[in-house]
Write a protein that holds these residues in place. Structure first.
Motif, mmCIF file in Angstrom:
data_model
loop_
_atom_site.group_PDB
_atom_site.id
_atom_site.type_symbol
_atom_site.label_atom_id
_atom_site.label_comp_id
_atom_site.label_asym_id
_atom_site.label_seq_id
_atom_site.Cartn_x
_atom_site.Cartn_y
_atom_site.Cartn_z
ATOM 1 N N THR A 233 34.726 39.510 43.283
ATOM 2 C CA THR A 233 35.991 39.678 44.005
ATOM 3 C C THR A 233 37.008 40.456 43.180
ATOM 4 O OG1 THR A 233 36.767 37.494 43.281
ATOM 5 C CG2 THR A 233 35.687 37.630 45.431
ATOM 6 N N SER A 234 36.984 40.274 41.875
ATOM 7 C CA SER A 234 37.875 41.061 41.018
ATOM 8 C C SER A 234 37.544 42.539 41.121
ATOM 9 C CB SER A 234 37.766 40.611 39.561
ATOM 10 O OG SER A 234 38.197 39.288 39.403
ATOM 11 N N ALA A 235 36.276 42.856 41.129
ATOM 12 C CA ALA A 235 35.856 44.253 41.255
ATOM 13 C C ALA A 235 36.301 44.828 42.598
ATOM 14 C CB ALA A 235 34.349 44.363 41.096
ATOM 15 N N LEU A 236 36.160 44.055 43.659
ATOM 16 C CA LEU A 236 36.580 44.545 44.973
ATOM 17 C C LEU A 236 38.088 44.739 45.049
ATOM 18 C CD1 LEU A 236 34.230 42.460 47.285
ATOM 19 C CD2 LEU A 236 34.034 44.871 46.640
ATOM 20 N N PHE A 237 38.840 43.855 44.412
ATOM 21 C CA PHE A 237 40.291 44.013 44.412
ATOM 22 C C PHE A 237 40.745 45.178 43.531
ATOM 23 C CE2 PHE A 237 40.643 39.939 46.512
ATOM 24 C CZ PHE A 237 41.774 40.131 47.286
ATOM 25 N N TRP A 238 39.905 45.650 42.612
ATOM 26 C CA TRP A 238 40.256 46.793 41.776
ATOM 27 C C TRP A 238 40.528 48.032 42.634
ATOM 28 C CZ3 TRP A 238 41.888 47.189 36.984
ATOM 29 C CH2 TRP A 238 41.896 48.437 36.364
ATOM 30 N N PHE A 239 39.806 48.167 43.765
ATOM 31 C CA PHE A 239 40.034 49.287 44.677
ATOM 32 C C PHE A 239 41.480 49.321 45.168
ATOM 33 C CE2 PHE A 239 35.370 49.282 45.531
ATOM 34 C CZ PHE A 239 35.148 50.630 45.298
ATOM 35 N N TRP A 240 42.070 48.162 45.321
ATOM 36 C CA TRP A 240 43.439 48.062 45.800
ATOM 37 C C TRP A 240 44.453 48.006 44.654
ATOM 38 C CZ3 TRP A 240 46.343 43.496 45.016
ATOM 39 C CH2 TRP A 240 47.578 43.465 45.648
ATOM 40 N N LEU A 241 44.100 47.302 43.589
ATOM 41 C CA LEU A 241 45.041 47.069 42.492
ATOM 42 C C LEU A 241 45.272 48.319 41.645
ATOM 43 C CD1 LEU A 241 46.677 44.711 41.264
ATOM 44 C CD2 LEU A 241 44.806 44.414 39.651
ATOM 45 N N PHE A 242 44.230 49.079 41.380
ATOM 46 C CA PHE A 242 44.363 50.270 40.542
ATOM 47 C C PHE A 242 45.388 51.256 41.117
ATOM 48 C CE2 PHE A 242 43.101 54.564 39.307
ATOM 49 C CZ PHE A 242 43.162 54.464 37.926
ATOM 50 N N SER B 42 35.114 57.739 37.969
ATOM 51 C CA SER B 42 35.604 57.675 39.344
ATOM 52 C C SER B 42 35.935 56.216 39.662
ATOM 53 C CB SER B 42 34.548 58.207 40.306
ATOM 54 O OG SER B 42 33.427 57.351 40.300
ATOM 55 N N LEU B 43 36.649 56.001 40.746
ATOM 56 C CA LEU B 43 37.034 54.634 41.101
ATOM 57 C C LEU B 43 35.819 53.726 41.331
ATOM 58 C CD1 LEU B 43 39.513 52.896 41.397
ATOM 59 C CD2 LEU B 43 39.606 53.508 43.812
ATOM 60 N N PRO B 44 34.767 54.171 42.037
ATOM 61 C CA PRO B 44 33.581 53.295 42.155
ATOM 62 C C PRO B 44 32.917 52.982 40.811
ATOM 63 C CG PRO B 44 33.533 54.968 43.865
ATOM 64 C CD PRO B 44 34.659 55.325 42.937
ATOM 65 N N GLN B 45 32.909 53.930 39.894
ATOM 66 C CA GLN B 45 32.365 53.654 38.560
ATOM 67 C C GLN B 45 33.237 52.642 37.819
ATOM 68 O OE1 GLN B 45 32.304 57.727 37.183
ATOM 69 N NE2 GLN B 45 30.051 57.783 37.263
ATOM 70 N N GLN B 46 34.552 52.780 37.965
ATOM 71 C CA GLN B 46 35.454 51.812 37.346
ATOM 72 C C GLN B 46 35.242 50.418 37.924
ATOM 73 O OE1 GLN B 46 39.541 53.012 37.588
ATOM 74 N NE2 GLN B 46 39.278 54.729 36.184
ATOM 75 N N VAL B 47 34.985 50.338 39.222
ATOM 76 C CA VAL B 47 34.756 49.043 39.864
ATOM 77 C C VAL B 47 33.544 48.357 39.247
ATOM 78 C CG1 VAL B 47 33.990 47.984 42.034
ATOM 79 C CG2 VAL B 47 35.926 49.558 42.023
ATOM 80 N N VAL C 235 34.710 41.587 33.707
ATOM 81 C CA VAL C 235 35.140 40.258 34.151
ATOM 82 C C VAL C 235 33.976 39.273 34.038
ATOM 83 C CG1 VAL C 235 35.974 38.918 36.131
ATOM 84 C CG2 VAL C 235 36.988 41.140 35.621
ATOM 85 N N LEU C 236 32.772 39.737 34.316
ATOM 86 C CA LEU C 236 31.593 38.883 34.152
ATOM 87 C C LEU C 236 31.413 38.480 32.686
ATOM 88 C CD1 LEU C 236 29.085 37.618 35.525
ATOM 89 C CD2 LEU C 236 27.867 39.712 34.915
ATOM 90 N N ILE C 237 31.586 39.429 31.774
ATOM 91 C CA ILE C 237 31.501 39.122 30.336
ATOM 92 C C ILE C 237 32.573 38.111 29.948
ATOM 93 C CG2 ILE C 237 31.810 40.103 28.017
ATOM 94 C CD1 ILE C 237 29.144 40.807 29.274
ATOM 95 N N LYS C 238 33.787 38.311 30.438
ATOM 96 C CA LYS C 238 34.867 37.371 30.125
ATOM 97 C C LYS C 238 34.534 35.983 30.639
ATOM 98 C CE LYS C 238 39.248 35.646 31.115
ATOM 99 N NZ LYS C 238 39.769 34.955 32.253
ATOM 100 N N ARG C 239 34.033 35.890 31.869
ATOM 101 C CA ARG C 239 33.680 34.593 32.448
ATOM 102 C C ARG C 239 32.535 33.946 31.667
ATOM 103 N NH1 ARG C 239 36.796 32.491 36.419
ATOM 104 N NH2 ARG C 239 35.002 31.413 37.264
ATOM 105 N N LEU C 240 31.569 34.739 31.205
ATOM 106 C CA LEU C 240 30.479 34.201 30.389
ATOM 107 C C LEU C 240 30.992 33.629 29.073
ATOM 108 C CD1 LEU C 240 27.627 36.815 30.882
ATOM 109 C CD2 LEU C 240 27.476 34.360 31.325
ATOM 110 N N ILE C 241 31.920 34.352 28.443
ATOM 111 C CA ILE C 241 32.491 33.874 27.178
ATOM 112 C C ILE C 241 33.247 32.574 27.397
ATOM 113 C CG2 ILE C 241 34.237 34.383 25.422
ATOM 114 C CD1 ILE C 241 33.347 37.354 25.688
#
Length: 159
Positions: free
Chosen positions: A137-146, A96-101, A108-114
């Protein structure tokens, strides 16, 4: 010239790259979503037969060039998260969209850690408490971007 809707893919990548370097006030710049990673993850989930690790490598190098970072740092992070997304795209599609978020925030957290660990290794970067805000913020924008990217994909017949 562009077969099967390649132009919308390229345009969304270009818009994401522009959004990554667009000037913002310093007070909100620390919250800037990771636009390139978001757009890349959407296209990997939607079109895994066309967009995958090679695209992540190219976009990562372009991000490194635009942000002025060491060449390959963002590319490494994008390749790692895109591998996970490409490997599990069928599962992610059924979330579902909340699970995807939640998953997007994690990726994105993993990418930022790397990227952070690579910067520590290369030039002894210092940790700041605001470094991981873009994952939220990326996760929150996923609701709009997806839904927006899905509409673009369907409107222009990207297959």
């Amino acid at each position: 010239m562009f077969k099967h809707g390649l132009l919308p893919l390229i345009l969304t990548y270009l818009v994401a790259l522009v959004l990554m370097v667009m000037p913002m006030p310093a007070s909100i710049d620390v919250y800037r979503p990771d636009w390139v990673t978001l757009v890349l993850l959407y296209w990997i989930i939607a079109l895994p037969h066309r967009v995958s690790i090679g695209t992540a490598l190219v976009l990562g190098v372009l991000t490194d060039i635009l942000l002025g970072s060491v060449l390959g740092v963002h590319a490494l992070g994008m390749v790692v998260v895109s591998y996970f997304a490409a490997r599990h795209f069928q599962r992610i599609r059924n979330f579902s969209l909340p699970q995807q978020v939640i998953l997007i925030a994690f990726l994105v957290l993993i990418k930022r850690l790397i990227v952070f660990q690579a910067n520590v290794f290369i030039h002894d970067a210092q940790f700041t408490s605001t470094y991981f805000w873009p994952a939220l913020t990326s996760a929150l924008f996923w609701f709009w971007l997806f839904p927006l990217l899905r509409k673009i994909r369907r409107r222009f017949g990207v297959v």
